[in-house]
Write an enzyme that holds these catalytic residues in place. Sequence first.
Site, PDB file in Angstrom:
ATOM      1  N   SER A 126       0.283  38.776 -13.879  1.00 17.78           N
ATOM      2  CA  SER A 126       0.819  39.221 -15.157  1.00 17.78           C
ATOM      3  C   SER A 126       1.870  40.285 -14.917  1.00 17.78           C
ATOM      4  O   SER A 126       1.818  41.024 -13.930  1.00 17.78           O
ATOM      5  CB  SER A 126      -0.312  39.789 -16.025  1.00 17.78           C
ATOM      6  OG  SER A 126       0.206  40.547 -17.102  1.00 17.78           O
ATOM      7  N   CYS A 128       2.049  42.979 -16.278  1.00 12.26           N
ATOM      8  CA  CYS A 128       1.469  44.317 -16.411  1.00 12.26           C
ATOM      9  C   CYS A 128       1.196  44.960 -15.049  1.00 12.26           C
ATOM     10  O   CYS A 128       0.810  46.128 -14.978  1.00 12.26           O
ATOM     11  CB  CYS A 128       0.194  44.284 -17.242  1.00 12.26           C
ATOM     12  SG  CYS A 128      -1.211  43.528 -16.406  1.00 12.26           S
ATOM     13  N   LYS A 159      -5.076  42.260 -10.663  1.00 14.78           N
ATOM     14  CA  LYS A 159      -4.012  41.313 -10.359  1.00 14.78           C
ATOM     15  C   LYS A 159      -3.195  41.751  -9.140  1.00 14.78           C
ATOM     16  O   LYS A 159      -2.752  40.920  -8.340  1.00 14.78           O
ATOM     17  CB  LYS A 159      -3.103  41.127 -11.579  1.00 14.78           C
ATOM     18  CG  LYS A 159      -3.772  40.378 -12.709  1.00 14.78           C
ATOM     19  CD  LYS A 159      -4.225  38.998 -12.247  1.00 14.78           C
ATOM     20  CE  LYS A 159      -4.905  38.204 -13.338  1.00 14.78           C
ATOM     21  NZ  LYS A 159      -5.335  36.869 -12.874  1.00 14.78           N
TER      22      LYS A 159
END
Length: 331
Positions: A126, A128, A159
């Site tokens: 992601s 983010c 992640k």
Amino acid sequence: MTQDVGDSGDGVDFTPAPLDRDATFYVAGHRGLVGSAITRHLQAEGFTDVIGRTSAELDLMDRDATFAFFAEHKPTYVALAAAKVGGIMANSTYPVDFLSDNLRIQLNVLDAARVHDVQRLIFLGSSCIYPKYAEQPIAEDSLLTGHLEPTNDAYAIAKIAGILHIQAVRRQYGLPWISAMPTNLYGPNDNFSPQGSHVLPALIRRYDEAAATGAEVVTNWGTGTPRREFLHADDLASAVLHLMEHYDGPEQVNVGTGTDVTIAEIAHTIADVVSYTGRTEWDTSKPDGTPQKLLDVTKLADAGWTSSITLEDGMRRTIDWYREHAHTLRQ
């Protein structure tokens, strides 16, 4: 022009090529927004053995069950799209869950894939993962150069760990596995629940319900000024296959459109599409999140891929899907 990228300099000597359409391709998370889009795209592209399991059929947080699945099916290719995901409220409220669950899913799938000789794997993260105040547009080398957005830092750390896991596998085992970091996604099979959804599906549900009930006011979180980039899940699915067939390297690849809009602009567009005629107000006591998140997609373009679904067309298609399935969606 397509640019095939190989011989990454990290011990992997690999030249990307078209994938075998008859080989077993496991899509982890095949019922979700991303995984379902990847599954549809692979089948449309002629893959004959695309497999997936629901969380009820296979709990990827169960290490023994995950290893047993890989031992039985021995997939040649894997797209790791399974994850615990949510919006600002969910991430802020349950950071332990987002960290713990995602780490366990990733570790189990990546370890099982390595032990059972998966040839080509793509890990999906992601945007983010990047620092809250990263220079815009955000290039891949911005990773780990600043503080994360506090409202989703636990998810981001998980992640980031996945990216580093892929890089470590490349260095230690020489496997041509890759990572891709999509921008904000939307489309069919998204999470439209009030407590767990991301911003675009949350706004779609809010405005559609307001239009149906004749509500005079819709109140949204924050100021409406943050800028966001949105990519339709079907576009992401196309990029995933393209990268698996045309890119190899240790660095994650940003996947997006290269353009962004404000949250207020998104809200206005959705209101128009669902024919909502009331007022929109903004609760500025609620967090905005990162001020801007626009990805630099130069690396992706150099590999020969650009998005094709416009935001307005994608939103109309998503709203149509939401209305058709609203009675069966999670609450």
